[in-house]
Design a protein around this motif. Structure first.
Motif, short mmCIF file in Angstrom:
data_model
loop_
_atom_site.label_atom_id
_atom_site.label_comp_id
_atom_site.label_asym_id
_atom_site.label_seq_id
_atom_site.Cartn_x
_atom_site.Cartn_y
_atom_site.Cartn_z
N UNK A 122 -7.60 -9.59 -1.70
CA UNK A 122 -7.09 -9.76 -0.32
C UNK A 122 -6.18 -8.61 0.08
N UNK A 123 -6.41 -7.44 -0.47
CA UNK A 123 -5.66 -6.24 -0.11
C UNK A 123 -6.63 -5.07 -0.09
N UNK B 37 -6.32 -7.81 9.64
CA UNK B 37 -6.44 -6.74 8.67
C UNK B 37 -6.38 -7.28 7.25
N UNK B 38 -6.92 -6.50 6.33
CA UNK B 38 -6.98 -6.84 4.89
C UNK B 38 -7.45 -8.27 4.66
N UNK B 39 -8.62 -8.65 5.20
CA UNK B 39 -9.13 -10.01 4.95
C UNK B 39 -9.65 -10.14 3.52
N UNK B 40 -9.99 -11.34 3.15
CA UNK B 40 -10.59 -11.57 1.84
C UNK B 40 -11.93 -10.85 1.77
N UNK B 41 -12.21 -10.23 0.64
CA UNK B 41 -13.44 -9.44 0.51
C UNK B 41 -14.69 -10.29 0.66
N UNK B 42 -14.60 -11.58 0.35
CA UNK B 42 -15.78 -12.44 0.42
C UNK B 42 -15.95 -13.11 1.78
#
Length: 749
Positions: A408-409, A724-729
C-alpha cells in the motif's frame, strides 16, 4: 501587676518629656515645634503632593497655619507633620513590598505575624492570668488566626476581654492584608503568563521563531502531523507580538484540535530571549520570514547564528543534519541566504512551492488537487524518506522487485547514503544500494514491506493461470505500453497561449518557470500590484520575451478597472492567474478583490462575445486565502467556457514546510519534482491506453508505466478527489473525466 503598670506609665512620661524638649543630639533632622526626628536610612524623597496638600483637605492641620497660635500649638503642629511624614514613608515602604518578589512578601507577612504574636502574648500576660509564656503566645496566635475553639467574648476581666478582641480584630486585618497580597501575586502571575513573558523549560521541542500570516496554518499542519507520528512536542513560539493576541489567534485557528503550544513575547534576535525558550535544547527549529521587516537578511542571519550557537553549547553530541536523529532546521526567506546551509539549516524560498504549482497547473488542469493532497500534512498521501536498513530483505533486490514488496505504498526511488543525490524512477533492473534512503509515497507513516512479492488477485486467491491466459496478459501489457509511448510523445507538444498574471509581486521563480512552460508565439501580460516600477524585473521579462519569442506587456498600479482589462484583452486570454495581493494585509480583503476581478472578467467576456469575438476556453488559477471564499469565487466565475482551479497558498506552503521540517531530504525531492529537473507529475486519461469500462488492477498499471520510465501514483477522480498509493490489488473502473496520476521521467535528465 501594679509594678508593671507603673513601669509602663514611667516610660510614657519619659518619651513625652523628650518630645517636648527636643533633646537628643545630632544626626537627626529638625522639624517644626522643636521636634527632633531621625531620618531613616535609605529613605527616598517624599512625594510633593504631601507639601501641596499640607494645608488643605485630608492632610490639613487642625491647629491652623504656620505662625498662628501659642508655642504649644506650634509644637503640636510639628508633631502632626512628623506623623504624616512617617505615615507616608510607611505607605511608600508597603507599596515597595507589594510590588516586590514573592519571597519578600512572604518574609514581610511572617515578620508582621511574629511581631503581632509576641506583642499579643506580652499584653495577655500583663492583663490576664495566662500562666507561662508558651500559653500566652499560643493564646495570642489562636486569637489572631481565629483558630477553632477560641472564644474572644467569654473572658473574665474587662482588660483581658478588650485585649482579646483587639487581637481578634488585628487578626482579621492581617488576614485581609495577606489575602490581598496573595491575590495580587496570583493576578500578576496569570497576567505574566497571558502576556507570554514566562520562562519556558523544555527539551526536544519544536521552536518557531517570528510570526506572520503563515503561522496559524503551520500550527494546523503540525496538528495533523502529530496524528501521523510527529513527536517533537510541545510547539514553542517566540515572536515580537503580544502574547494575548497570539493565544487568541491560535485558539481561533485550532479550535477543537489539541496541540501543546507555549508562546512567549520577545525578540527572537536576543540571546536572552532565545535562552528563555530553550532554543539550545530544541530538536526542530523553523525560522519564518519576519513580516514587515525591512532588513530580513540581517534578522534571519542573526537568528540562525544564535540558535546554532546555543544548540552547540547545550547539545554538543548532536549536529544539524538530514537524518532521523539529527537536529532539523528550516529557514524561510525571500532570497537564499548563504549562512543558512553553512550552519545546517534547509533554505526554503518564500512562496516557492505555490509558484511552482501554479506553473504546473497552467498547462495541466487538475494537477493542483494532486499537489495539495501530497503537500498537506496529515491529509491524503505524503512522501516519506526511510532507511532501507529497516527492511534487510531489500538488499540485492532490483527496483522492479522492491516496488512490488510494498502493498500500500509506492516506491519512487532512493537517496544514496551520505549524499544528497536523488534518483527518482530508476531503471527496473537497477539494484537498491545498500544503506540507502528510500523515497516512498504512502497514506500512513507505518509503511509495511512484505518479504515476498505482492502478486495479482488471482494468485493471492490460489487460482492458477494457464499459459494462454499469461500470453493474453503479456499481449495486453504490450498494447498498453505502446499506447503510453504515443501519449507521452503527444504530451511534449506545447501550444502558444495568452497568459494574464494579476497582482504580481516578487515572484521571480514564477517568471523563470514561465520561460520553460510557454511556447514560442505566446503572449504574456503581467500586472504588478505596486505602482513603483522594478527595473530588474522589467528587464528580465523583456529579455525572456526576446529569447523565447514571447510578446510581453507590463502594467503597474493597484486594482485593475474594467477599462484596463478590456485594453489588455483579458477576455481573450487562455490562462488567468490571480496571485494574492502583497498590499492586502487582511485575507478577506484579498478574497473580496478576487471576487470583483472575477466578475469583471466575466463581464468582459460577455461584451466581447456580443461584439462577435471568438473566445477561447479560459482557465482561471486563483489563490484564495480563506476556504469560505471558494464558493463565492466559483459563483462569480460561473460562465460557460471558464474553468476554475483554486489553491490556498498559506496551507500549501505550511504543509510543505512541516514535511521538510520532519524530513529535510524532502526539500530536494520536492524541488526536483516541482522544477521538473529529472521527474514531473502529470495526468493521463485512462481511456487513451485502456478500453472503456474495463476493470484494471493497480499492480498491472504500475508494471505498464514502469516500462516507459514512469510510475503510476494513483487516480484523480472527476469530482476532484485524489486517491494516491492505493493497494496494489485494488481494481479500478474509470469514468470519462477520471485521470491517472503519473510521475514521469524527464528525458535528457
Amino acid at each position: 501587676m501594679a509594678r508593671r503598670l507603673a513601669l509602663v506609665m514611667a516610660g510614657m512620661a519619659m518619651a513625652s518629656a523628650n518630645l517636648r524638649g527636643g533633646g537628643g543630639g545630632g544626626g537627626g533632622c529638625r522639624l517644626r515645634g522643636g521636634l527632633q526626628a531621625e531620618e531613616p536610612k535609605g529613605a527616598l524623597p517624599l512625594p510633593s503632593k504631601l507639601n501641596r496638600r499640607e494645608s488643605s483637605g485630608l492632610w490639613a492641620s487642625p491647629w491652623g497655619t504656620k505662625g498662628q497660635g501659642t508655642e504649644d500649638d506650634r509644637s503640636l503642629r510639628g508633631t502632626w507633620t512628623s506623623m504624616r511624614k512617617r505615615m507616608a514613608y510607611l505607605e511608600y515602604r508597603f507599596s515597595n513590598i507589594v510590588v516586590s518578589s514573592n519571597t519578600v512578601k512572604a518574609a514581610f507577612i511572617f515578620s508582621i505575624s511574629l511581631v503581632l504574636v509576641v506583642v499579643g502574648g506580652l499584653i495577655l500576660r500583663c492583663v490576664g492570668n495566662v500562666g507561662s509564656w508558651r500559653n500566652a503566645l499560643f493564646k495570642a496566635y489562636a486569637l489572631l488566626n481565629n483558630a477553632p475553639g477560641i472564644d474572644a467574648v467569654s473572658e473574665e476581666s474587662t482588660g483581658y476581654l478588650v485585649a482579646a478582641n483587639v487581637l481578634f480584630v488585628s487578626g482579621i486585618f492581617t488576614f485581609a492584608v495577606i489575602l490581598g497580597l496573595v491575590t495580587s501575586s496570583i493576578e500578576m502571575s496569570v497576567q505574566n503568563i497571558l502576556e507570554g513573558n514566562y520562562r519556558i523549560v523544555e527539551a526536544g521541542h519544536t521552536l518557531l521563531l517570528n510570526w506572520n500570516s503563515r503561522t496559524t496554518p503551520l500550527l494546523r499542519q503540525l496538528a495533523e502531523a502529530v496524528k501521523d507520528g510527529y513527536s517533537a512536542l510541545p510547539i514553542v513560539i517566540l515572536a515580537q507580538m503580544d502574547g494575548k493576541e497570539m493565544r487568541q489567534r491560535i485558539q481561533e485557528s485550532l479550535r477543537d484540535v489539541y496541540l501543546p503550544i507555549s508562546v512567549r513575547a520577545g525578540n527572537p534576535c536576543s540571546l536572552n530571549e532565545l535562552q528563555d525558550v530553550c532554543a539550545g535544547e530544541a530538536s526542530h527549529v523553523l525560522l519564518q520570514y519576519p513580516e514587515g521587516e525591512e532588513d530580513e537578511e540581517k534578522v534571519l542571519s542573526t537568528q540562525v547564528a544564535c540558535v546554532r550557537t546555543l544548540q552547540e553549547k547545550h547539545q554538543p553530541m548532536k549536529s544539524m543534519g538530514y537524518k532521523l536523529h539529527d537536529l532539523h532546521g528550516v529557514m524561510v526567506s525571500s532570497s537564499r541566504l548563504e549562512l543558512a546551509p553553512e550552519l545546517g539549516f534547509v533554505p526554503v524560498l518564500r512562496n516557492g512551492f505555490t509558484q511552482q504549482v501554479i506553473r504546473a497547473c497552467m498547462t495541466l488542469q487538475g494537477i493542483t488537487d494532486v499537489y495539495e493532497d501530497i503537500l498537506h500534512a496529515g491529509e491524503g498521501s505524503q512522501m516519506y524518506v526511510l532507511s532501507s536498513s529497516t527492511w534487510s530483505w531489500l538488499e540485492g533486490r532490483t527496483f522492479g522487485e522492491a516496488r512490488r514488496l510494498f502493498p500500500s505504498a509506492v516506491l519512487l526511488g532512493w537517496i544514496e547514503d551520505g549524499s544528497k543525490r536523488i534518483q527518482l524512477i530508476p531503471d527496473g533492473e537497477e539494484t537498491v544500494p545498500g544503506s540507502s534512503l528510500l523515497i516512498l509515497l504512502s497514506s500512513d507513516h507505518s509503511i509495511r514491506c512484505n518479504k515476498q512479492v505482492v502478486v495479482g488477485k488471482d494468485e493471492m486467491e490460489g487460482k492458477g493461470r494457464t499459459n494462454e491466459q499469461e500470453e493474453q496478459d503479456t499481449q495486453r501489457k504490450e498494447r498498453v505500453v505502446k499506447k503510453l509511448e504515443r501519449c507521452f510523445s503527444c504530451m511534449k507538444k506545447k501550444f502558444a497561449l495568452r497568459v494574464l498574471i494579476l497582482n504580481m509581486g516578487e515572484e521571480e521563480m514564477l517568471l523563470q518557470s514561465m520561460e520553460e512552460s510557454l511556447a514560442p508565439g505566446s503572449s504574456l501580460v503581467v500586472h504588478f500590484s505596486s505602482s513603483d516600477k522594478s527595473e530588474g524585473q522589467e528587464k528580465a521579462i523583456r529579455e525572456m520575451g526576446q529569447r523565447r519569442n514571447i510578446s510581453t506587456e507590463l502594467l503597474y498600479g493597484g486594482f485593475l478597472t474594467m477599462e484596463k482589462l478590456r485594453e489588455v484583452r483579458a477576455a481573450e486570454c487562455d490562462v488567468v492567474i490571480s496571485l494574492p495581493s502583497a498590499s492586502s494585509s487582511a485575507a478577506d480583503t484579498n478574497d473580496a478583490q478576487l471576487v470583483a476581478l472575477a466578475k469583471m472578467i466575466v463581464s468582459c467576456r460577455r461584451r466581447s462575445a456580443r461584439e462577435g469575438v471568438v473566445l477561447p476556453l479560459m482557465h482561471v488559477i486563483a489563490c484564495v486565502e480563506q476556504p469560505t471564499s471558494v464558493e463565492l469565487v466559483e459563483e462569480a466565475l460561473k460562465q460557460q467556457g471558464i474553468s476554475l482551479e483554486w489553491l490556498m497558498p498559506n496551507e500549501l506552503e505550511a504543509g510543505a514546510l512541516v514535511q521538510i521540517l520532519r524530513s529535510p531530504y524532502l526539500s530536494y525531492v520536492y524541488d526536483d519534482i516541482l522544477r521538473a529537473s529529472t521527474a514531473q507529475l502529470t495526468l493521463l486519461s485512462p481511456h487513451a491506453i485502456l478500453p472503456h469500462d474495463e476493470e484494471v488492477e493497480f499492480a498491472f498499471l504500475s508494471d505498464c508505466f514502469l516500462e516507459r520510465s514512469a510510475i503510476a501514483l494513483g487516480v484523480r477522480w472527476s469530482d476532484g478527489k485524489v486517491e494516491l498509493s492505493p493497494d496494489r490489488r485494488k481494481l479500478f473502473k474509470f469514468g470519462k473525466k477520471d485521470k491517472i496520476v503519473v510521475l514521469q521521467q524527464v528525458k535528457g535528465s
